[in-house]
Design an enzyme around this catalytic site. Structure first.
Site, PDB file in Angstrom:
ATOM      1  N   ARG A   1      43.133  44.596  25.324  1.00 30.50           N
ATOM      2  CA  ARG A   1      41.688  44.793  25.514  1.00 30.50           C
ATOM      3  C   ARG A   1      40.960  44.963  24.198  1.00 30.50           C
ATOM      4  O   ARG A   1      39.737  45.117  24.204  1.00 30.50           O
ATOM      5  CB  ARG A   1      41.479  46.073  26.318  1.00 30.50           C
TER       6      ARG A   1
ATOM      7  N   ARG B   1      35.031  48.474  46.460  1.00 28.33           N
ATOM      8  CA  ARG B   1      36.503  48.532  46.385  1.00 28.33           C
ATOM      9  C   ARG B   1      37.057  49.830  46.984  1.00 28.33           C
ATOM     10  O   ARG B   1      36.521  50.903  46.795  1.00 28.33           O
ATOM     11  CB  ARG B   1      36.962  48.427  44.934  1.00 28.33           C
TER      12      ARG B   1
ATOM     13  N   ARG C   1      31.843  50.748  31.599  1.00 26.88           N
ATOM     14  CA  ARG C   1      33.038  49.893  31.549  1.00 26.88           C
ATOM     15  C   ARG C   1      32.650  48.439  31.286  1.00 26.88           C
ATOM     16  O   ARG C   1      33.310  47.726  30.534  1.00 26.88           O
ATOM     17  CB  ARG C   1      33.821  50.013  32.866  1.00 26.88           C
TER      18      ARG C   1
ATOM     19  N   ARG D   1      38.171  54.839  43.449  1.00 22.91           N
ATOM     20  CA  ARG D   1      38.606  55.254  42.119  1.00 22.91           C
ATOM     21  C   ARG D   1      37.558  56.145  41.452  1.00 22.91           C
ATOM     22  O   ARG D   1      36.365  55.903  41.597  1.00 22.91           O
ATOM     23  CB  ARG D   1      38.863  54.005  41.263  1.00 22.91           C
TER      24      ARG D   1
ATOM     25  N   LYS E   1      41.505  41.004  38.596  1.00 21.40           N
ATOM     26  CA  LYS E   1      42.784  40.984  37.868  1.00 21.40           C
ATOM     27  C   LYS E   1      43.901  41.623  38.704  1.00 21.40           C
ATOM     28  O   LYS E   1      44.999  41.079  38.814  1.00 21.40           O
ATOM     29  CB  LYS E   1      42.659  41.746  36.534  1.00 21.40           C
TER      30      LYS E   1
HETATM   31  P1  AP5 Z   1      40.230  44.035  41.523  1.00 18.87           P
HETATM   32  O1  AP5 Z   1      41.317  43.063  41.720  1.00 18.87           O
HETATM   33  O2  AP5 Z   1      40.500  45.472  41.775  1.00 18.87           O
HETATM   34  O3  AP5 Z   1      39.538  43.833  40.069  1.00 18.87           O
HETATM   35  P2  AP5 Z   1      40.056  44.191  38.612  1.00 18.87           P
HETATM   36  O4  AP5 Z   1      39.725  43.047  37.731  1.00 18.87           O
HETATM   37  O5  AP5 Z   1      41.468  44.650  38.659  1.00 18.87           O
HETATM   38  O6  AP5 Z   1      39.054  45.374  38.268  1.00 18.87           O
HETATM   39  P3  AP5 Z   1      39.327  46.812  37.621  1.00 18.87           P
HETATM   40  O7  AP5 Z   1      38.106  47.624  37.946  1.00 18.87           O
HETATM   41  O8  AP5 Z   1      40.643  47.350  38.009  1.00 18.87           O
HETATM   42  O9  AP5 Z   1      39.331  46.440  36.095  1.00 18.87           O
HETATM   43  P4  AP5 Z   1      39.183  47.395  34.909  1.00 18.87           P
HETATM   44  O10 AP5 Z   1      39.543  46.519  33.803  1.00 18.87           O
HETATM   45  O11 AP5 Z   1      37.853  48.055  34.814  1.00 18.87           O
HETATM   46  O12 AP5 Z   1      40.152  48.625  35.246  1.00 18.87           O
HETATM   47  P5  AP5 Z   1      41.577  49.057  34.693  1.00 18.87           P
HETATM   48  O13 AP5 Z   1      42.260  49.748  35.793  1.00 18.87           O
HETATM   49  O14 AP5 Z   1      42.234  47.938  34.012  1.00 18.87           O
HETATM   50  O15 AP5 Z   1      39.004  43.543  42.439  1.00 18.87           O
HETATM   51  C1  AP5 Z   1      37.798  44.270  42.509  1.00 18.87           C
HETATM   52  C2  AP5 Z   1      37.239  44.215  43.942  1.00 18.87           C
HETATM   53  O16 AP5 Z   1      36.834  42.885  44.229  1.00 18.87           O
HETATM   54  C3  AP5 Z   1      38.266  44.579  45.027  1.00 18.87           C
HETATM   55  O17 AP5 Z   1      37.626  45.312  46.040  1.00 18.87           O
HETATM   56  C4  AP5 Z   1      38.752  43.219  45.570  1.00 18.87           C
HETATM   57  O18 AP5 Z   1      39.146  43.291  46.922  1.00 18.87           O
HETATM   58  C5  AP5 Z   1      37.522  42.365  45.364  1.00 18.87           C
HETATM   59  N1  AP5 Z   1      37.851  40.955  45.049  1.00 18.87           N
HETATM   60  C6  AP5 Z   1      38.824  40.500  44.224  1.00 18.87           C
HETATM   61  N2  AP5 Z   1      38.803  39.145  44.155  1.00 18.87           N
HETATM   62  C7  AP5 Z   1      37.776  38.741  44.962  1.00 18.87           C
HETATM   63  C8  AP5 Z   1      37.252  37.450  45.314  1.00 18.87           C
HETATM   64  N3  AP5 Z   1      37.759  36.308  44.810  1.00 18.87           N
HETATM   65  N4  AP5 Z   1      36.210  37.413  46.166  1.00 18.87           N
HETATM   66  C9  AP5 Z   1      35.663  38.568  46.668  1.00 18.87           C
HETATM   67  N5  AP5 Z   1      36.124  39.808  46.388  1.00 18.87           N
HETATM   68  C10 AP5 Z   1      37.174  39.896  45.536  1.00 18.87           C
HETATM   69  O19 AP5 Z   1      41.178  50.123  33.566  1.00 18.87           O
HETATM   70  C11 AP5 Z   1      40.639  51.379  33.914  1.00 18.87           C
HETATM   71  C12 AP5 Z   1      40.473  52.245  32.654  1.00 18.87           C
HETATM   72  O20 AP5 Z   1      41.767  52.502  32.060  1.00 18.87           O
HETATM   73  C13 AP5 Z   1      39.660  51.608  31.514  1.00 18.87           C
HETATM   74  O21 AP5 Z   1      38.277  51.813  31.703  1.00 18.87           O
HETATM   75  C14 AP5 Z   1      40.207  52.362  30.298  1.00 18.87           C
HETATM   76  O22 AP5 Z   1      39.696  53.654  30.215  1.00 18.87           O
HETATM   77  C15 AP5 Z   1      41.693  52.472  30.640  1.00 18.87           C
HETATM   78  N6  AP5 Z   1      42.466  51.319  30.142  1.00 18.87           N
HETATM   79  C16 AP5 Z   1      43.140  50.404  30.908  1.00 18.87           C
HETATM   80  N7  AP5 Z   1      43.727  49.472  30.135  1.00 18.87           N
HETATM   81  C17 AP5 Z   1      43.428  49.804  28.864  1.00 18.87           C
HETATM   82  C18 AP5 Z   1      43.725  49.192  27.613  1.00 18.87           C
HETATM   83  N8  AP5 Z   1      44.462  48.076  27.536  1.00 18.87           N
HETATM   84  N9  AP5 Z   1      43.246  49.791  26.491  1.00 18.87           N
HETATM   85  C19 AP5 Z   1      42.524  50.925  26.537  1.00 18.87           C
HETATM   86  N10 AP5 Z   1      42.192  51.540  27.697  1.00 18.87           N
HETATM   87  C20 AP5 Z   1      42.633  50.983  28.857  1.00 18.87           C
HETATM   88 MG    MG Z   2      42.457  46.470  38.274  1.00 22.12          MG
END
Ligand code: AP5
Ligand code: MG
Ligand code: ZN
Length: 258
Positions: A111, A157, A201, A190, A36
């Site tokens: 979410r 990552r 997660r 992270r 994402k």
């Molecule tokens: P990346 O692009 O970083 O993936 P991502 O989908 O952004 O993964 P996240 O881990 O950031 O998602 P998340 O939902 O757990 O975390 P968030 O920060 O939202 O890619 C991942 C890796 O793969 C990278 O190394 C990249 O290079 C590689 N990659 C990408 N595409 C590729 C491809 N096509 N081929 C190969 N490799 C590839 O949330 C964190 C925390 O915040 C949550 O756990 C929660 O506590 C809180 N939070 C956030 N939003 C909310 C909400 N709306 N409500 C409540 N709590 C929330």
């Molecule tokens: Mg992300």
């Protein structure tokens, strides 16, 4: 409260003057590690609309130890979801910044079903009924990736704490080990990318966020994209969807309708 600092760091008012077409709301759904963040940055570059990542916004509050950051840091560290009302408040603040007027990419929001319902009414009242946009219905894109690949992606990552660039030691390494190509900053892992938290997660996604995809699916809004392709191919598929469905302006001159 350090909102101004957070705002400055996240570039809330950049590109506000761009005269480009209205894209409207784009929601990127998908499990942790689906891509994402990686794809949001590319969509931002392509359409000049901001990435609104609730994860990045929350982490910035934690980094600056604002009252909100202090309140949520243990929740994030456990891999659980931050309470809906706190996240919705941050999103409301961010979407009211002028650079969101033509559209935005919601990365990691909504979410929960409550967040999805909140978003519907927020978009309706603040963008549609004000006459800004021809529709308030978001383009919802779900990026799907196999569970085992997600684990490998997350554990590999590395991110840049200065510019937010995302790398992967397996699939997208920096030119120099552990150093950001763009600004030379040392890359970090992270806090919530530890093995036991990753599993929590992924479980949280299954329990609380999958129903959000079903909600949009029933409304006929959901597009699913195979995230198990190269980053370029995933981007191409996403841009194609957005090009076909962007919501346009209320006057109708650019609108494609929804
Ligand atoms: P990346 O692009 O970083 O993936 P991502 O989908 O952004 O993964 P996240 O881990 O950031 O998602 P998340 O939902 O757990 O975390 P968030 O920060 O939202 O890619 C991942 C890796 O793969 C990278 O190394 C990249 O290079 C590689 N990659 C990408 N595409 C590729 C491809 N096509 N081929 C190969 N490799 C590839 O949330 C964190 C925390 O915040 C949550 O756990 C929660 O506590 C809180 N939070 C956030 N939003 C909310 C909400 N709306 N409500 C409540 N709590 C929330
Ligand atoms: Mg992300
Ligand atoms: Zn950097």
């Amino acid at each position: 409260m350090a909102v101004t600092l957070v705002q400055e760091r996240l570039g809330a008012s950049s590109m506000a003057e761009q005269v480009l077409r209205t894209i409207g709301p784009v929601v990127l759904l998908g499990p942790p590690g689906a891509g994402k963040g990686t794809q949001s940055k590319r969509i931002t570059e392509h359409y000049h609309i901001p990435q609104v990542s609730t994860g990045d916004l929350l982490r910035e509050h934690v980094r600056q130890q604002t009252p909100l950051g202090i309140e949520v840091q243990a929740i994030i560290a456990r891999g659980e979801l931050v309470p809906d009302h706190l996240v919705c408040d941050i999103v409301a603040w961010r979407l009211r910044q002028p650079d969101a007027d033509r559209g935005f990419i919601l990365d990691g929001f909504p979410r929960t079903q409550k967040q999805a319902a909140w978003l519907d009414s927020f978009l309706k009242f603040e963008f549609f009924e004000t006459g800004k946009w021809a529709s308030w219905l978001p383009i919802v894109i779900r990026i799907q990736v196999d569970y085992n690949k997600l684990l490998l992606r997350i554990t590999g990552r590395r991110t840049c704490p200065t510019c937010g660039a995302i790398y992967n030691v397996h699939s997208n390494p920096p030119l120099v080990d552990e150093i950001c190509d763009k600004d030379g900053t040392k890359l970090v892992i992270r806090d919530d990318d530890r093995d036991e938290v990753i599993r929590e997660r992924l479980d949280t996604y299954e329990r609380q966020t999958k129903p959000v995809a079903e909600y949009y699916d029933k409304l006929g809004r959901l597009v699913t994209i195979n995230g198990d392709q190269s980053v370029d191919d995933v981007s191409a598929a996403i841009l194609k969807e957005i090009d076909g469905r962007a919501c346009g302006v209320a006057s109708g001159t650019e609108a494609k309708g929804n």
